[in-house]
Write a protein that holds these residues in place. Sequence first.
Motif, PDB file in Angstrom:
ATOM      1  N   ASP A   1     -12.715  18.947   6.911  1.00  0.00           N
ATOM      2  CA  ASP A   1     -14.187  19.081   7.356  1.00  0.00           C
ATOM      3  C   ASP A   1     -14.852  20.303   6.694  1.00  0.00           C
ATOM      4  O   ASP A   1     -15.082  21.226   7.391  1.00  0.00           O
ATOM      5  N   GLU A   2     -14.888  20.500   5.546  1.00  0.00           N
ATOM      6  CA  GLU A   2     -15.486  21.925   4.814  1.00  0.00           C
ATOM      7  C   GLU A   2     -16.804  21.508   3.861  1.00  0.00           C
ATOM      8  O   GLU A   2     -16.503  20.556   3.076  1.00  0.00           O
ATOM      9  N   VAL A   3     -17.814  21.959   3.989  1.00  0.00           N
ATOM     10  CA  VAL A   3     -18.817  21.850   3.230  1.00  0.00           C
ATOM     11  C   VAL A   3     -18.670  22.171   1.771  1.00  0.00           C
ATOM     12  O   VAL A   3     -18.111  23.366   1.547  1.00  0.00           O
TER      13      VAL A   3
ATOM     14  N   LEU B   1      -0.328   4.120  -0.595  1.00  0.00           N
ATOM     15  CA  LEU B   1      -0.857   5.513  -0.054  1.00  0.00           C
ATOM     16  C   LEU B   1      -1.571   5.131   1.593  1.00  0.00           C
ATOM     17  O   LEU B   1      -1.946   4.123   2.007  1.00  0.00           O
ATOM     18  N   VAL B   2      -1.238   6.044   2.361  1.00  0.00           N
ATOM     19  CA  VAL B   2      -1.836   6.181   3.642  1.00  0.00           C
ATOM     20  C   VAL B   2      -2.421   7.431   4.075  1.00  0.00           C
ATOM     21  O   VAL B   2      -1.806   8.331   3.533  1.00  0.00           O
ATOM     22  N   ASN B   3      -3.400   7.302   5.040  1.00  0.00           N
ATOM     23  CA  ASN B   3      -3.787   8.664   5.553  1.00  0.00           C
ATOM     24  C   ASN B   3      -4.191   9.503   4.414  1.00  0.00           C
ATOM     25  O   ASN B   3      -3.967  10.956   4.485  1.00  0.00           O
ATOM     26  N   VAL B   4      -5.264   9.285   3.561  1.00  0.00           N
ATOM     27  CA  VAL B   4      -5.588  10.238   2.626  1.00  0.00           C
ATOM     28  C   VAL B   4      -6.985  10.651   3.066  1.00  0.00           C
ATOM     29  O   VAL B   4      -7.855  10.146   3.353  1.00  0.00           O
ATOM     30  N   MET B   5      -6.858  11.995   3.521  1.00  0.00           N
ATOM     31  CA  MET B   5      -8.382  12.642   4.209  1.00  0.00           C
ATOM     32  C   MET B   5      -8.458  14.014   3.669  1.00  0.00           C
ATOM     33  O   MET B   5      -7.602  14.583   2.906  1.00  0.00           O
ATOM     34  N   ARG B   6      -9.632  14.507   4.061  1.00  0.00           N
ATOM     35  CA  ARG B   6      -9.814  15.772   3.474  1.00  0.00           C
ATOM     36  C   ARG B   6     -10.351  16.650   4.708  1.00  0.00           C
ATOM     37  O   ARG B   6     -10.728  16.183   5.647  1.00  0.00           O
TER      38      ARG B   6
ATOM     39  N   ALA C   1       1.023  -1.055   0.066  1.00  0.00           N
ATOM     40  CA  ALA C   1       0.358   0.207   0.094  1.00  0.00           C
ATOM     41  C   ALA C   1       0.851   1.114  -0.156  1.00  0.00           C
ATOM     42  O   ALA C   1       1.633   1.649   1.201  1.00  0.00           O
TER      43      ALA C   1
END
Lengths: 496, 92
Positions: free
Chosen positions: B63-65, B56-61, B54
Amino acid sequence: MTAQALQQRDLAVVIGLEVHVQLETDTKIFCGCSTESADDEAPNTRTCPVCLGLPGALPVLNEAAVEAAVKVGKALDADIAEETRFHRKNYYYPDLPKNFQITQYDAPICADGALEVSVEDDRREIGIGRAHLEEDPGSLQHEGGSIETADHTLVDYNRAGTPLMEIVTEPDFRGPGEVRAFLAKLEEVLEYLGVFDASRDGSLRIDANISLMPADEMADDGSVDEAALEAANRTEVKNISSHKGAEKALAYEVTRQKNAVERGREIEQETRHWDESRGITVSMRSKEEEKDYRYFREADLPPLQVADWKERIPIPELPDARRERFREAYGLDAEAAAKLTSTKEVADFFEDVADRFDAGLAATWVADDLLGELNYRDMTITDVSGRLDEFARLIELVDTDEITEKNAREVVLRTMLDEGHTPEEVVEREGLGKAGDDAVAAAVEAAIEENPDAVEDYHDGEGGALNFLVGQVMSKTGGSADPGTVNGLLRERLDE
Amino acid sequence: MSETPVDPDEVRHTADLARIDLDEDEVERFAVQFADILSYFDALDDVPEVDAEADLVNVMRADEVRDGLSQEEALRNAPETEDGYFKGPSVS
């Protein structure tokens, strides 16, 4: 064990919980749709290709949901997994537009925690086996009848994709009362963390597993042999949505199972639905077993390595620690400390006024007067969140002797709550400002002049005479003088 | 073509999970087809093993609408709707 064999023995209750809590984030767990729901919102107005499960849409994990999960794990003293990942749980039901729910399976974000609960005078530690992140499904309306008789279904995906945390306890509960105490404590901790809003509809949902076991198969410390528990038939009760509901549903289920055993009947291993309005549990057909969910890796979401977030993300002082600190720092008794830490907002407010004014006065005013009057009106501190500075000013008026405690309590506080005025407005309108020294002195002079008989009685040693004169002064000042001060002034003058 | 069809009960169970009604003819036909499909996976035995890494790790966005779809857009592909809801058959 056969029903007949169980019939002959004392029975003990064993309960474990799966608690779903909604995490407070601005957006859904895998897309940027808002989680801000309104009671009267139109259906399907907070959706996008991801939470509608449209072909080709890709989920991207919300960082705030992961932070919230780490905070929960920390508060539950759980381990945060070195590596955690997501799975697809497959089932066909219209609340899931994708036909699978993204959840966690073999590598949950939190494992091996515990929460200490007081049940009556006992401290009980409830083990938390795991806690994982998942998405909420949408909501269904069964039109044209009940769930069994409806002729069609209306589906709203506004809720679909809301971040949930499922907290799974060990089978550590020995009765419905313990469950209620645990859930209340869990809610309290989650609210302190700022990751949960109990007032939100559907923010807490509980499934409970309940079994009856021969009491003598339980160890003295209340622990249960796993094989013995496995051998007992259990029911899973779904659709519980509050801690009061949990206690009622489980009390019902305990009685139902005990009655079955007493009549020599088997307890069926089954899923039951708690019908809150009828106060009963109803058998639910359930065809799926765990293997039928065909869990497999969610390849669209890379794994997470966030164990180090546990150090990085701070959490606030939790209720138990704060209670202890309040007792020591402010000299509170157990009951007052419990009341003053019942929610974070109450505790923050108390701490603010206790540090600015007399701590004992602040404790009485917040725990007894403010919370008491709010409770009497079926309100909580959240209903007056925006006015806490007004209540602080009222306490200040008492602390600085500007108004009497009696007037503050009986007139100002109640009028503030009933009519929404500021303390200054009420004091002004009702003329409650404590009479100035000159005015009190004048009233004392007048009372002595106008009541020579009482003055004579006082000098003759009649105890009632002084009280009579105090009353006269109080009435001349419209109750705004401090009775203790008046008493002192009168004695001074009369004993000259 | 596989020699041994999948057990018809497996086919019925799978159909149940997918909420699909199959008549007996279909169960028989699908039992054979299931076996075929499963046999395709034998091809994986010939694939040399490689270490999956793997990357890729820790793919996050954040917290925005973000703007999503309007109700009209959301419902556009639905065969049936009512008052802003998706409408479907009754389910229990």
